[in-house]
Design an enzyme around this catalytic site. Structure first.
Site, PDB file in Angstrom:
ATOM      1  CB  SER A 119      -0.934   0.003   1.212  1.00 19.45           C
ATOM      2  OG  SER A 119      -0.191   0.007   2.401  1.00 19.45           O
ATOM      3  CG  HIS A 140      -3.287  -1.037  -2.645  1.00 18.59           C
ATOM      4  ND1 HIS A 140      -3.611   0.266  -2.398  1.00 18.59           N
ATOM      5  CD2 HIS A 140      -3.228  -1.646  -1.428  1.00 18.59           C
ATOM      6  CE1 HIS A 140      -3.745   0.437  -1.092  1.00 18.59           C
ATOM      7  NE2 HIS A 140      -3.520  -0.711  -0.489  1.00 18.59           N
ATOM      8  CD  GLU A 152      -4.999   2.673  -5.087  1.00 16.85           C
ATOM      9  OE1 GLU A 152      -5.397   3.814  -4.884  1.00 16.85           O
ATOM     10  OE2 GLU A 152      -4.056   2.175  -4.434  1.00 16.85           O
ATOM     11  CG  ASN A 190      -3.297   4.058   1.295  1.00 17.62           C
ATOM     12  OD1 ASN A 190      -4.402   4.193   1.801  1.00 17.62           O
ATOM     13  ND2 ASN A 190      -2.623   2.921   1.347  1.00 17.62           N
TER      14      ASN A 190
HETATM   15  N1  CAA Z   1     -15.747 -11.610   3.946  1.00 20.15           N
HETATM   16  C1  CAA Z   1     -17.072 -11.587   3.914  1.00 20.15           C
HETATM   17  N2  CAA Z   1     -17.797 -10.860   4.753  1.00 20.15           N
HETATM   18  C2  CAA Z   1     -17.117 -10.120   5.642  1.00 20.15           C
HETATM   19  C3  CAA Z   1     -15.745 -10.065   5.718  1.00 20.15           C
HETATM   20  C4  CAA Z   1     -15.053 -10.869   4.839  1.00 20.15           C
HETATM   21  N3  CAA Z   1     -13.720 -10.945   4.869  1.00 20.15           N
HETATM   22  N4  CAA Z   1     -15.377  -9.209   6.698  1.00 20.15           N
HETATM   23  C5  CAA Z   1     -16.514  -8.754   7.240  1.00 20.15           C
HETATM   24  N5  CAA Z   1     -17.543  -9.307   6.595  1.00 20.15           N
HETATM   25  C6  CAA Z   1     -18.957  -9.168   6.853  1.00 20.15           C
HETATM   26  C7  CAA Z   1     -19.204  -9.339   8.320  1.00 20.15           C
HETATM   27  O1  CAA Z   1     -19.387 -10.708   8.566  1.00 20.15           O
HETATM   28  C8  CAA Z   1     -20.440  -8.532   8.519  1.00 20.15           C
HETATM   29  O2  CAA Z   1     -21.566  -9.305   8.335  1.00 20.15           O
HETATM   30  P1  CAA Z   1     -22.334  -9.955   9.596  1.00 20.15           P
HETATM   31  O3  CAA Z   1     -22.270  -8.986  10.731  1.00 20.15           O
HETATM   32  O4  CAA Z   1     -23.696 -10.171   9.075  1.00 20.15           O
HETATM   33  O5  CAA Z   1     -21.612 -11.222   9.886  1.00 20.15           O
HETATM   34  C9  CAA Z   1     -20.397  -7.543   7.350  1.00 20.15           C
HETATM   35  O6  CAA Z   1     -19.359  -7.895   6.496  1.00 20.15           O
HETATM   36  C10 CAA Z   1     -20.034  -6.178   7.788  1.00 20.15           C
HETATM   37  O7  CAA Z   1     -21.100  -5.775   8.461  1.00 20.15           O
HETATM   38  P2  CAA Z   1     -21.338  -4.260   8.612  1.00 20.15           P
HETATM   39  O8  CAA Z   1     -22.709  -4.084   9.134  1.00 20.15           O
HETATM   40  O9  CAA Z   1     -20.187  -3.646   9.362  1.00 20.15           O
HETATM   41  O10 CAA Z   1     -21.299  -3.813   7.060  1.00 20.15           O
HETATM   42  P3  CAA Z   1     -21.384  -2.412   6.462  1.00 20.15           P
HETATM   43  O11 CAA Z   1     -22.511  -2.404   5.525  1.00 20.15           O
HETATM   44  O12 CAA Z   1     -21.307  -1.385   7.529  1.00 20.15           O
HETATM   45  O13 CAA Z   1     -20.051  -2.294   5.581  1.00 20.15           O
HETATM   46  C11 CAA Z   1     -17.779  -1.767   5.293  1.00 20.15           C
HETATM   47  C12 CAA Z   1     -18.799  -2.503   6.153  1.00 20.15           C
HETATM   48  C13 CAA Z   1     -17.787  -2.302   3.864  1.00 20.15           C
HETATM   49  C14 CAA Z   1     -16.432  -2.055   5.943  1.00 20.15           C
HETATM   50  C15 CAA Z   1     -18.152  -0.252   5.271  1.00 20.15           C
HETATM   51  O14 CAA Z   1     -18.314   0.208   6.568  1.00 20.15           O
HETATM   52  C16 CAA Z   1     -17.091   0.559   4.578  1.00 20.15           C
HETATM   53  O15 CAA Z   1     -17.073   0.693   3.377  1.00 20.15           O
HETATM   54  N6  CAA Z   1     -16.162   1.140   5.372  1.00 20.15           N
HETATM   55  C17 CAA Z   1     -15.023   1.876   4.841  1.00 20.15           C
HETATM   56  C18 CAA Z   1     -13.874   0.940   4.719  1.00 20.15           C
HETATM   57  C19 CAA Z   1     -12.689   1.584   4.093  1.00 20.15           C
HETATM   58  O16 CAA Z   1     -12.629   2.765   3.837  1.00 20.15           O
HETATM   59  N7  CAA Z   1     -11.685   0.754   3.834  1.00 20.15           N
HETATM   60  C20 CAA Z   1     -10.451   1.218   3.283  1.00 20.15           C
HETATM   61  C21 CAA Z   1      -9.436   1.182   4.359  1.00 20.15           C
HETATM   62  S1  CAA Z   1      -7.940   1.899   3.835  1.00 20.15           S
HETATM   63  C22 CAA Z   1      -7.128   0.638   3.109  1.00 20.15           C
HETATM   64  O17 CAA Z   1      -7.500  -0.496   3.092  1.00 20.15           O
HETATM   65  C23 CAA Z   1      -5.877   1.072   2.462  1.00 20.15           C
HETATM   66  C24 CAA Z   1      -4.667   0.500   3.025  1.00 20.15           C
HETATM   67  O18 CAA Z   1      -3.781   0.257   2.261  1.00 20.15           O
HETATM   68  C25 CAA Z   1      -4.453   0.376   4.499  1.00 20.15           C
END
Ligand code: CAA
Length: 284
Positions: A119, A140, A152, A190
């Site tokens: 990342s 990514h 990405e 990022n």
């Molecule tokens: N596979 C399948 N399902 C998964 C999972 C996986 N690996 N991980 C979590 N889930 C499921 C969970 O089981 C949960 O379902 P249940 O509770 O029914 O079991 C569900 O996903 C998540 O439930 P939420 O109610 O929390 O779902 P949501 O509708 O709120 O969406 C989200 C969650 C997609 C994370 C949303 O909140 C979101 O888009 N958040 C922003 C995340 C973001 O910005 N990520 C980028 C981070 S930065 C990055 O990654 C860059 C880096 O290089 C560090």
């Protein structure tokens, strides 16, 4: 360029998520971890998420077992020999990655593609230790990989155009929304998100706002799907501080440097969801 078998190296949060995507797409996948114990733990987490998808009707009955059957585990890089594409999601340290790429290149065939999920490191620099840097590309993914649509696809200095397009096509095959970009620090997301999250943490102290209200502010005032503190807890203070430092080192912009509050949290082991406590507390 036919991609029939995938290798995923490193089965932490990101690697396990990527392996899950591959088997859900029906592709034979070899997951490699440093120990078989860790690999089995990752497989258990993948099994849990797949089973939840069946319960929620997002996957047909038995679809979880069929997908899991496509995943084999190893602790030996040599077992990736027959992979057409290896996606590496190992620890974000240049020396670790470069050593791994030397081993990977020796293990796979000459036409295999090596893709890094880095990342914040330079894909060109990772590829520089290989004999065939044209076979190396960035892919990514975002956390949580099975849920976040973006990939990405990163063109390093020597990436072959066909390799680049094959990586792009494979991301689409996983059901993702890939974009094409160059190998610049932080790529697209990022480069923007890391200083933004750092600003959010600085505002916490400056504006005297509570963590709960900061999250509320960005959810309801800026339309974020989750607040910045909750997002940092999801990403992990360790991962964020490390990426932030790597970008600061390259860009020298003060906003890229991790705020002291986050550095202290990292040092104290308050990493977020993975440690049970970050900005928020997590049970179980
Ligand atoms: N596979 C399948 N399902 C998964 C999972 C996986 N690996 N991980 C979590 N889930 C499921 C969970 O089981 C949960 O379902 P249940 O509770 O029914 O079991 C569900 O996903 C998540 O439930 P939420 O109610 O929390 O779902 P949501 O509708 O709120 O969406 C989200 C969650 C997609 C994370 C949303 O909140 C979101 O888009 N958040 C922003 C995340 C973001 O910005 N990520 C980028 C981070 S930065 C990055 O990654 C860059 C880096 O290089 C560090």
């Amino acid at each position: 360029m036919e991609i029939a078998r995938i290798g995923v190296v490193g089965l932490g949060t990101m690697g396990a998520g990527i392996a899950q995507l591959c088997v859900e797409a029906g592709v034979e996948t070899v997951g490699r971890e440093v120990s078989l114990d860790r690999a089995e733990q990752a497989k258990g987490r993948i099994g849990h998420f797949l089973a939840r998808k069946v319960e929620k009707g997002q996957l047909e009955q038995g679809g979880d077992e069929a997908a899991l059957a496509l995943l084999s585990l190893t602790d030996d890089v040599a077992d990736l020999a027959a992979c057409d594409l290896v996606i590496e999601a190992a620890f974000e340290e240049m020396a670790v990655k470069q050593q791994l790429y030397r081993e990977l290149e020796a293990a796979v065939g000459p036409d295999a593609i090596l893709a890094t999920n880095t990342s914040a490191l330079s894909v060109t620099e990772i590829a520089s230790v290989t004999e065939r840097p044209e076979r190396v590309v960035g892919m990514h993914f975002f956390n949580p990989a099975p849920l976040m649509p973006l990939v990405e696809v990163v063109r390093a200095e020597r990436t072959d155009e066909q390799v680049f397009e094959a990586a792009f096509a494979f991301a689409e095959r996983l059901g993702k929304q890939p974009i094409r970009c160059n190998d610049t620090p932080g790529f697209v997301v990022n480069r923007i998100l890391i200083p933004l999250l750092n600003d959010c943490v600085r505002v916490l102290d400056e504006a005297g706002v509570t963590v709960e209200d900061l999250d509320k502010a960005m959810k309801h005032g800026a339309g974020w799907p989750m607040g910045p503190a909750a997002l940092l807890d999801l990403v992990g203070a360790d991962v964020h501080v490390h990426a932030s430092e790597a970008l600061y080192e390259k860009l020298r912009e003060p906003r890229m440097a991790p705020p002291p509050r986050l550095v202290r949290m990292h040092q104290a082991g308050k990493l977020g969801r993975k440690s049970g406590e970050g900005f928020h507390r997590y049970d179980g």
